[in-house]
Scaffold this active site. Structure first.
Site, PDB file in Angstrom:
ATOM      1  N   HIS A 108      -9.355   1.465   5.108  1.00 24.50           N
ATOM      2  CA  HIS A 108      -8.068   1.654   5.786  1.00 24.50           C
ATOM      3  C   HIS A 108      -8.240   2.616   6.960  1.00 24.50           C
ATOM      4  O   HIS A 108      -8.984   3.600   6.862  1.00 24.50           O
ATOM      5  CB  HIS A 108      -7.023   2.191   4.804  1.00 24.50           C
ATOM      6  CG  HIS A 108      -5.640   2.116   5.374  1.00 24.50           C
ATOM      7  ND1 HIS A 108      -5.167   3.051   6.254  1.00 24.50           N
ATOM      8  CD2 HIS A 108      -4.662   1.195   5.231  1.00 24.50           C
ATOM      9  CE1 HIS A 108      -3.937   2.716   6.620  1.00 24.50           C
ATOM     10  NE2 HIS A 108      -3.597   1.590   6.011  1.00 24.50           N
ATOM     11  N   GLU A 163      -5.384  -4.671  10.911  1.00 26.61           N
ATOM     12  CA  GLU A 163      -4.326  -3.676  11.062  1.00 26.61           C
ATOM     13  C   GLU A 163      -4.532  -2.888  12.351  1.00 26.61           C
ATOM     14  O   GLU A 163      -5.288  -1.910  12.362  1.00 26.61           O
ATOM     15  CB  GLU A 163      -4.347  -2.708   9.878  1.00 26.61           C
ATOM     16  CG  GLU A 163      -4.061  -3.353   8.541  1.00 26.61           C
ATOM     17  CD  GLU A 163      -3.501  -2.345   7.553  1.00 26.61           C
ATOM     18  OE1 GLU A 163      -2.440  -2.614   6.996  1.00 26.61           O
ATOM     19  OE2 GLU A 163      -4.102  -1.277   7.365  1.00 26.61           O
ATOM     20  N   ASN A 203       0.851  -1.190   0.000  1.00 18.79           N
ATOM     21  CA  ASN A 203       0.000   0.000   0.000  1.00 18.79           C
ATOM     22  C   ASN A 203       0.888   1.243   0.000  1.00 18.79           C
ATOM     23  O   ASN A 203       1.504   1.561   1.008  1.00 18.79           O
ATOM     24  CB  ASN A 203      -0.891  -0.049   1.262  1.00 18.79           C
ATOM     25  CG  ASN A 203      -1.716   1.207   1.443  1.00 18.79           C
ATOM     26  OD1 ASN A 203      -1.840   2.032   0.530  1.00 18.79           O
ATOM     27  ND2 ASN A 203      -2.291   1.369   2.626  1.00 18.79           N
ATOM     28  N   SER A 237       3.572  -2.302  10.191  1.00 12.75           N
ATOM     29  CA  SER A 237       5.020  -2.435  10.379  1.00 12.75           C
ATOM     30  C   SER A 237       5.572  -3.801   9.951  1.00 12.75           C
ATOM     31  O   SER A 237       6.439  -4.374  10.616  1.00 12.75           O
ATOM     32  CB  SER A 237       5.409  -2.120  11.820  1.00 12.75           C
ATOM     33  OG  SER A 237       5.075  -0.765  12.120  1.00 12.75           O
ATOM     34  N   GLY A 248       2.984  -1.171   4.203  1.00 15.24           N
ATOM     35  CA  GLY A 248       2.943   0.191   3.681  1.00 15.24           C
ATOM     36  C   GLY A 248       4.358   0.649   3.398  1.00 15.24           C
ATOM     37  O   GLY A 248       4.854   0.551   2.274  1.00 15.24           O
TER      38      GLY A 248
HETATM   39  P1  PGA Z   1       3.038   0.194   7.516  1.00 12.36           P
HETATM   40  O1  PGA Z   1       1.572   0.477   6.958  1.00 12.36           O
HETATM   41  O2  PGA Z   1       3.495  -1.119   6.924  1.00 12.36           O
HETATM   42  O3  PGA Z   1       3.861   1.345   7.028  1.00 12.36           O
HETATM   43  O4  PGA Z   1       2.946   0.099   8.993  1.00 12.36           O
HETATM   44  C1  PGA Z   1       0.641  -0.555   6.821  1.00 12.36           C
HETATM   45  C2  PGA Z   1      -0.691  -0.020   6.365  1.00 12.36           C
HETATM   46  O5  PGA Z   1      -1.092   1.073   6.832  1.00 12.36           O
HETATM   47  O6  PGA Z   1      -1.376  -0.632   5.538  1.00 12.36           O
END
Ligand code: PGA
Length: 222
Positions: A97, A146, A9, A183, A204
């Site tokens: 999201h 998430e 993403n 993360s 992300g």
């Molecule tokens: P991140 O984001 O991997 O940067 O923590 C994940 C997301 O928000 O889908």
């Protein structure tokens, strides 16, 4: 080998020029993508069309997803992108999201309408929830658990805890695919996808650089 969904993403990052540079770099890395892995990139709307063209030209094993969809059909809804318009460019769409819930005030009712539009247009849906209590609309293809505190913080959820929450969500809403986001990195991805109820990840930050994303794909083994 169980099927795995790896969906990057990009959020509101990258110009078209930067998206094209990512594609070139990813191509040059010649990453081996096993047949059990479905790799999706969700760029901003602006990059979908040029990326689709380039992915087809280079025959890259990447599928495209959008990060959002209109709750309305085609028509007089200024600024919205309808599901049928997205279907020309993407196979998947992320709905719900937590950043959209938080910054745009998107409610469960609005998200259900978005899911309805997406489903009608034949888009596959990754529906994001921050916990097991949040409702998931019918017809969702994959649910992404998430936890808000794990997004972009470098502090990922404990894989076993993520597994039990994802297992509960899949059972409660009869969803075949459950993925984890928050993360995720090349270093920790295997600890998540090796859990029995976790069928993939939604990174992300770790999807923004082609080499890191390639490494994440390689390290994603159950
Ligand atoms: P991140 O984001 O991997 O940067 O923590 C994940 C997301 O928000 O889908």
């Amino acid at each position: 080998m169980k099927p795995l969904l790896i969906a990057g993403n990009w959020k509101s990052n990258k110009t078209v020029h930067e998206a094209m540079a990512w594609i070139e770099e990813f191509r040059d890395l010649s990453v081996e993508i096993r047949e059990n892995k479905t790799v999706i990139i969700c760029p901003p709307f602006t990059a979908l069309a040029p990326m689709k063209q380039e992915i087809e030209k280079l025959s890259l094993p990447i599928t495209l997803g959008a990060q959002d969809v209109s709750p309305f059909p085609l028509g007089s809804y200024t600024g919205e992108v309808a599901a049928s318009q997205l279907k020309e460019l993407a196979e998947w769409v992320i709905i719900g999201h937590s950043e959209r819930r938080k910054y745009l005030g998107e409610t469960d009712a609005l998200l259900a309408r978005k899911a309805h539009e997406a489903r009608d247009a034949g888009l596959k849906i990754i529906f994001c929830v921050p916990d097991e209590k949040t409702p998931v609309p019918d017809g969702v293809d994959a649910v992404a658990y998430e936890p808000v505190w794990a997004i972009g913080t470098g502090k990922a959820e404990d894989p076993k805890a993520a597994n039990s929450i994802i297992e509960a969500i899949k059972r409660k809403f009869s969803i075949p695919i459950g993925i984890y986001g928050g993360s995720v990195t090349p270093e920790n991805v295997a600890t998540f996808v090796s859990q029995p109820a976790i069928d993939g990840v939604l990174p992300g930050g770790a999807s923004l650089k082609a080499d890191i994303f390639a490494s994440l794909i390689t390290h994603a083994h159950a």
